[in-house]
Each structure stands twice: as C-alpha cells, then as structure tokens.
Design an enzyme around this catalytic site. Structure first.
Site, PDB file in Angstrom:
ATOM      1  N   LYS A  52      42.837  49.829  88.109  1.00 17.90           N
ATOM      2  CA  LYS A  52      42.581  48.388  88.238  1.00 17.90           C
ATOM      3  C   LYS A  52      41.261  48.152  88.961  1.00 17.90           C
ATOM      4  O   LYS A  52      40.461  47.299  88.583  1.00 17.90           O
ATOM      5  CB  LYS A  52      43.743  47.709  88.970  1.00 17.90           C
ATOM      6  CG  LYS A  52      44.981  47.584  88.082  1.00 17.90           C
ATOM      7  CD  LYS A  52      46.250  47.240  88.843  1.00 17.90           C
ATOM      8  CE  LYS A  52      47.445  47.311  87.886  1.00 17.90           C
ATOM      9  NZ  LYS A  52      48.735  47.190  88.550  1.00 17.90           N
ATOM     10  N   GLN A  96      51.348  45.976  94.153  1.00 17.62           N
ATOM     11  CA  GLN A  96      51.799  47.033  93.229  1.00 17.62           C
ATOM     12  C   GLN A  96      53.276  47.348  93.453  1.00 17.62           C
ATOM     13  O   GLN A  96      53.694  47.635  94.576  1.00 17.62           O
ATOM     14  CB  GLN A  96      50.932  48.284  93.439  1.00 17.62           C
ATOM     15  CG  GLN A  96      51.176  49.382  92.436  1.00 17.62           C
ATOM     16  CD  GLN A  96      50.771  48.995  91.007  1.00 17.62           C
ATOM     17  OE1 GLN A  96      49.712  48.427  90.778  1.00 17.62           O
ATOM     18  NE2 GLN A  96      51.633  49.290  90.051  1.00 17.62           N
ATOM     19  N   ASP A 119      49.903  38.499  88.204  1.00 16.23           N
ATOM     20  CA  ASP A 119      50.925  39.274  87.491  1.00 16.23           C
ATOM     21  C   ASP A 119      51.927  38.345  86.801  1.00 16.23           C
ATOM     22  O   ASP A 119      52.709  38.792  85.968  1.00 16.23           O
ATOM     23  CB  ASP A 119      51.709  40.160  88.487  1.00 16.23           C
ATOM     24  CG  ASP A 119      51.216  41.600  88.486  1.00 16.23           C
ATOM     25  OD1 ASP A 119      50.600  42.008  87.486  1.00 16.23           O
ATOM     26  OD2 ASP A 119      51.462  42.303  89.486  1.00 16.23           O
TER      27      ASP A 119
END
Ligand code: NAP
Length: 283
Positions: A52, A96, A119
C-alpha cells in the site's frame, strides 16, 4: 476463446487515473494523504502494508505508516485514530486487519471518521452502500466491478452468484451487483445444493477462502468467473477456483495471482483520492 481478465493491466489503468487526479489536486495546492495503521507483526499484514505504501508513493499520495507494537492498548489505538481523524493532511485512514485478539475490531472500525474510512468498513458507509448512495466501496468488490466494466460485461438481468457472505467481500459484492440490476444469490456454508445454484450463474464470484473450491462441474458453459480467493498452499498462491479446468468452460475468468488481488490496492488509492476531493469540497 476464454478471455483472461488481467488484474495487472486493469489496476494499472485505475492507478493512472488516480495519479492524474492526484496531480490535478496538487496543481491546485491540495495534497492527498493516507495513514496506514498496523498493530503487531503479522507477516501477511506487513506485506499488504508495504504494498500500500509503495502504491501511494508511485501515485504521489503521501503515506504515513503507524507501526504499533502487539501490546498496544485499545485506548492508545483509539487516541491515534482520533488524532488522525483531526489531522488535515490525512484524507484516508486504514487500520490493517486482523488486529491482535485483545483489541475490539468493531470498536476500532467505528472510531474511524466515515469521511476518512477508505476501506468502507464503517457502518455509516456500509449503510450507504445498502441504499446505493455511496462515496467509498470496499476495495475488493469495487475492484471486481471495475474489472467487469473494463471488459464490458453487462450485469443487468444476469444471474450473479457470490459464494461467501463476509462483510468485506461477499455482502458488498452482492449489493454492487444488485445495484447494476443483477439477479443476485449470495451463498455460504449452509447453502443447499451449492453446485446447482452455481451452475445457474452467468457471473460467478468465488470468495470462500478454499483453494480450488470451485470446480468445472459447478460452472455453466460461458459463465464469467471471478476468483477473489487468496490461499497460500506450501508457499504458493492459489485462488478459490480450479483455474485450469474452469477456464475451459468460462467465457472470461480472473487468474490468481494477477487477478482481483492487484485491483484491491488500486481501488484503495481511488477511495483515498475520492476522500481528498470530498474533504476539499471538489465533489
Ligand atoms: P471469510 O470471511 O472467511 O468468508 C468466507 C465465506 O465463505 C463465508 O461466508 C463462508 O460461509 C463461506 N464458505 C466457507 N466454506 C464454504 C462452503 N463449503 N460452501 C459455501 N460457502 C462457504 O473470507 P473473506 O474475508 O470474505 O475472504 C474470502 C477469500 O478472499 C479469502 O481467500 C481471502 O484471502 C480472499 N480475499 C482476497 C482479497 C483480494 O484482494 N483479492 C481481499 C479480501 C479477501 P459462512 O458465512 O457460512 O461461514
């Protein structure tokens, strides 16, 4: 002739689009920033976070990484998220997953400002997806939609079968296909006659998490088969679809690796750009 839906090529076009958008903002004095939080030392998570970061760098997005020790307390993590929620230079925040067991994943997700929730896991964003009025879409299903669009695969009126009902893949995948007028069936471990249900699919999305789960006898001749699965067996990556045999029946299919995987990061970059535009009143 079966079309191979190449995630490397399609993700590169998405990234080009994002890079262009980031540059346009930069020309107007606006930077785009993504904060990635990782707690603990899960090796797979570390690889995802590194990828990322690399993607951000290549597109001109500022990336801030917050690597916290395994024993980080809930309050420490909440304090960091609160700080990032209020940090003007950060447009997107990603924590994460999975988090270490002592941390309440739901509480953490809910503490990220919905405007920065790139997200799209926050209930406010999940609700928006449900009603079809959304800014962010979870990156993996969004990537699948991008692939279908790229290949001009019409969804309207098609039988779409999604195997898997997770909050991050299966459920939003089903909603996105429904918004495009697909007739959607979401299957799971209690589904009866799975093979027969799958055989009805014009578009079959596998998000099960079991290597080679979808075999050729579950697939209709000419179906489009999208393989979301990432399964590591003896150090090698496999999808949820028995690719070699299913590709003989499918009209189009994604490989693993090089299919949906690269799309996920590209869509995260797109969501981060969208967040920056929204926060700066551009859209
Ligand atoms: P998950 O949360 O474990 O969900 C798996 C789903 O599969 C569940 O809904 C489960 O049903 C269903 N299932 C399990 N066994 C089944 C069976 N025998 N028959 C029918 N359904 C069955 O997994 P996930 O997070 O959605 O991820 C799915 C896969 O996609 C994994 O391989 C993951 O690594 C991969 N993934 C890839 C990306 C990417 O970027 N390409 C991103 C995210 C995930 P129940 O609900 O009844 O248990």
């Amino acid at each position: 002739m079966t079309e191979i839906i190449d995630g490397k090529i399609i993700s590169a076009t998405v990234k080009e689009r994002v890079k262009d958008g980031v540059k346009k903002l930069k020309d107007n004095g606006i930077t785009v920033g993504l904060a990635v939080i990782i707690v603990g030392s899960d090796p797979a998570s570390q690889v995802y976070v590194a990828n990322k970061k690399k993607a951000c760098q290549s597109l001109g997005i500022i990336s801030e990484e917050y690597a916290l020790p395994e024993n980080t307390s809930q309050q420490e993590l909440l304090d960091l998220i609160n700080e990032l929620n209020n940090k003007k230079s950060i447009n997107g925040i990603l924590c994460q997953l999975p988090l270490p067991a002592h941390l309440d994943e739901k509480l953490i997700i809910n503490s990220i400002s919905p405007e920065k929730d790139v997200d799209a896991f926050h209930p406010a964003n999940v609700g928006k997806i449900m009603i079809g009025d959304y800014d962010f879409v979870p990156c993996t299903p969004a990537g699948v939609m991008e692939m279908l669009t790229y290949h001009n695969i019409d969804i309207s009126g098609k039988n779409c079968v999604v195997i898997g009902r997770s909050n991050i893949v299966g459920k939003p995948m089903g909603m996105l296909l429904l918004h495009k007028n697909g007739t959607v069936t979401i299957c799971h471990s209690r589904t009866k006659n799975l093979k027969e249900v799958c055989k009805e699919a014009d578009i079959l999305v596998a998000s099960v998490g079991k290597a080679g789960f979808v075999t050729a006898d579950m697939v209709k001749e000419g179906a489009v088969v999208i393989d979301v699965g990432i399964n590591r067996v003896d150090g090698k990556l496999y999808g949820d679809v028995d690719f070699d045999n299913v590709k003989e029946k499918a009209s189009a299919i994604t490989p693993v690796p090089g299919g949906v995987g690269p799309m996920t990061i590209a869509m995260l970059m797109q969501n981060t750009l969208t967040a920056a535009k929204k926060q700066n009143g551009i859209i």
